[in-house]
Design an enzyme around this catalytic site. Structure first.
Site, PDB file in Angstrom:
ATOM      1  N   GLY A 298       0.830  -1.210   0.000  1.00  0.00           N
ATOM      2  CA  GLY A 298       0.000   0.000   0.000  1.00  0.00           C
ATOM      3  C   GLY A 298       0.862   1.257   0.000  1.00  0.00           C
TER       4      GLY A 298
ATOM      5  N   TYR B 229      -3.825 -18.483  -3.495  1.00  0.00           N
ATOM      6  CA  TYR B 229      -4.527 -17.227  -3.212  1.00  0.00           C
ATOM      7  C   TYR B 229      -6.008 -17.506  -2.928  1.00  0.00           C
ATOM      8  CZ  TYR B 229      -7.009 -12.904  -4.205  1.00  0.00           C
ATOM      9  OH  TYR B 229      -7.879 -11.843  -4.140  1.00  0.00           O
TER      10      TYR B 229
HETATM   11  N1  UFG Z   1      -4.124 -10.820 -19.396  1.00  0.00           N
HETATM   12  C1  UFG Z   1      -3.467 -10.737 -20.605  1.00  0.00           C
HETATM   13  N2  UFG Z   1      -2.309 -10.024 -20.658  1.00  0.00           N
HETATM   14  C2  UFG Z   1      -1.757  -9.413 -19.561  1.00  0.00           C
HETATM   15  C3  UFG Z   1      -2.454  -9.507 -18.332  1.00  0.00           C
HETATM   16  C4  UFG Z   1      -3.640 -10.231 -18.277  1.00  0.00           C
HETATM   17  O1  UFG Z   1      -3.917 -11.275 -21.614  1.00  0.00           O
HETATM   18  O2  UFG Z   1      -0.685  -8.803 -19.690  1.00  0.00           O
HETATM   19  C5  UFG Z   1      -5.379 -11.584 -19.367  1.00  0.00           C
HETATM   20  C6  UFG Z   1      -5.383 -12.738 -18.376  1.00  0.00           C
HETATM   21  O3  UFG Z   1      -4.771 -13.868 -18.931  1.00  0.00           O
HETATM   22  C7  UFG Z   1      -6.878 -12.895 -18.123  1.00  0.00           C
HETATM   23  C8  UFG Z   1      -7.412 -11.446 -18.224  1.00  0.00           C
HETATM   24  O4  UFG Z   1      -6.407 -10.719 -18.921  1.00  0.00           O
HETATM   25  O5  UFG Z   1      -7.446 -13.655 -19.153  1.00  0.00           O
HETATM   26  C9  UFG Z   1      -7.605 -10.796 -16.851  1.00  0.00           C
HETATM   27  O6  UFG Z   1      -6.404 -10.976 -16.119  1.00  0.00           O
HETATM   28  P1  UFG Z   1      -6.095 -10.189 -14.766  1.00  0.00           P
HETATM   29  O7  UFG Z   1      -4.734 -10.615 -14.319  1.00  0.00           O
HETATM   30  O8  UFG Z   1      -6.336  -8.731 -14.974  1.00  0.00           O
HETATM   31  O9  UFG Z   1      -7.209 -10.698 -13.775  1.00  0.00           O
HETATM   32  P2  UFG Z   1      -7.595 -12.197 -13.381  1.00  0.00           P
HETATM   33  O10 UFG Z   1      -8.902 -12.474 -14.057  1.00  0.00           O
HETATM   34  O11 UFG Z   1      -6.519 -13.170 -13.586  1.00  0.00           O
HETATM   35  O12 UFG Z   1      -7.694 -12.036 -11.807  1.00  0.00           O
HETATM   36  C10 UFG Z   1      -8.815 -11.571 -11.178  1.00  0.00           C
HETATM   37  C11 UFG Z   1      -8.399 -10.911  -9.884  1.00  0.00           C
HETATM   38  C12 UFG Z   1      -7.817 -11.923  -8.942  1.00  0.00           C
HETATM   39  C13 UFG Z   1      -8.778 -13.067  -8.800  1.00  0.00           C
HETATM   40  C14 UFG Z   1      -9.099 -13.657 -10.134  1.00  0.00           C
HETATM   41  C15 UFG Z   1     -10.076 -14.778 -10.062  1.00  0.00           C
HETATM   42  O13 UFG Z   1      -7.447  -9.901 -10.140  1.00  0.00           O
HETATM   43  O14 UFG Z   1      -7.613 -11.325  -7.681  1.00  0.00           O
HETATM   44  O15 UFG Z   1      -9.656 -12.657 -10.960  1.00  0.00           O
HETATM   45  O16 UFG Z   1      -9.710 -15.757 -10.961  1.00  0.00           O
HETATM   46  F1  UFG Z   1      -8.220 -14.027  -8.051  1.00  0.00           F
END
Ligand code: UFG
Length: 329
Positions: free
Chosen positions: A36, A141
């Protein structure tokens, strides 16, 4: 009486503090400032730099302040990191919450709202996801967040501690006034990474996987604005303070966007071509994660204001454009 926000210097915590203070509440923030930022804490909140695993520091806070309810964001929250260092998640998330609940019960503070996650569901069996659906996390997580929910359930049965677990889908956006926003190091989330391209910090956005079972082959997510999440915490706290029973709610918009659609929307918002490259899948990504939030709407009276992805990304762009280095700017 005051509301204690643990992790109130983090992304969702700081936005919740702004909404609480905007609603005229007395707010105490505690944060260890590991992820934070002191600058993210509203100037009207009383700030304590402490780690929730420090039982003495927590006890001293509860003795000094007149706390009626707790909102708990103080946890590690990166899926990838949790796969590499699971014990960090057991220590910070589970042991931290154990210390917190002990201190709360000892000081007769028995209302808590806390951050849970869509990661508690693992690979969902159907869309949209309901709170009653199977929980089967596929990373430490999600596993530790689900264990935190269970820790609270047993503490409720034993000691009458009432909790609300809020299972967020994809938190995004920034304060509409641009005063605070999202700042992670390293950044792993899609929208802030996309916006690094028009900010001149990255040449293209790499999209993880183009062969998912979705309309354009890229993953589908449910994006929910951080201010809408913040409002849900206040409603959940008021629900508990009014005598509500322990409960669990999904928080999402109920609409899924593919990764390609998110990039396309960011192009419209920023006016930048944002080149994209298709990369390999990232391990552990479910095809589709979309929430049913009907329960939060009917029980808590929650009504998200930022349903439109273009508006959500505009608030994020307003923050990142003016703070390309987050709170260092
Ligand atoms: N993605 C990309 N390129 C990047 C980053 C992400 O293609 O550079 C994709 C990921 O593969 C995913 C989508 O964008 O398909 C969203 O990814 P994020 O990392 O932004 O978020 P997530 O869906 O993985 O994660 C979120 C929350 C987590 C939670 C999760 C539940 O941030 O805290 O959903 O699965 F745990």
């Amino acid at each position: 009486m005051a509301i204690l926000v643990l992790g109130g210097a983090g992304y969702i915590g700081s936005h919740t503090v702004y909404e609480l203070i905007g609603a005229g509440r007395d707010v105490v923030v505690a944060d260890n400032l590991v992820t934070g930022f002191r600058k993210a804490v509203h100037p009207k909140a009383r700030f304590y730099e402490l780690d929730i695993r420090d039982r003495k520091a927590l006890d001293a806070l509860f003795e000094r302040e007149n706390i009626e309810g707790v909102i708990h964001f103080a946890a590690s929250s990166q899926v990838g990191e949790s796969m590499k260092d699971p014990l960090k998640y057991y220590d910070n998330n589970l042991w931290g919450t154990n210390c917190l609940l002990e201190s709360m019960v000892a000081h007769n503070v028995k209302k808590i709202v806390f951050s849970s996650t869509a990661a508690t569901y693992g690979l969902p069996e159907k869309t949209p996801i309901l709170e009653t659906d199977r929980t089967s996390p596929i990373n430490p997580y999600g596993e530790t967040k689900l264990a935190m929910e269970k820790m609270m359930r047993w503490t409720d049965l034993a000691c009458g501690l009432k909790y609300v677990a809020l299972r967020y889908f994809n938190a995004c956006g920034a304060h509409p006034d641009g005063v605070i926003g999202e700042a992670h190091d390293p950044e792993t989330h899609l929208i802030p990474i996309i916006l690094q391209v028009p900010n001149g910090q990255r040449e293209f956005i790499g999209i993880f996987g183009g062969d998912y079972n979705t309309k354009d082959g890229t993953c589908v997510r449910d994006y929910i604005h951080v201010t809408d999440l913040a409002q849900a915490h206040i409603l959940a706290l008021d629900y508990l303070l009014a005598g509500g029973e322990s409960n669990t709610f999904n928080l999402g918009n109920g609409v899924g966007f593919t990764n390609k659609e998110v990039v396309e929307t960011a192009r419209r918002v920023t006016g930048h071509p944002i080149p994209e490259k298709l990369l390999d899948r990232r391990p552990g990504d479910p095809d589709i994660l979309v929430a049913s939030s009907e329960k939060a709407k009917s029980v808590l009276g929650w009504s998200p204001k930022y349903a439109d992805l273009e508006t959500i990304i505009s608030t994020a762009w307003n923050w990142h454009r003016t703070h390309p280095h987050g709170y260092a700017d």
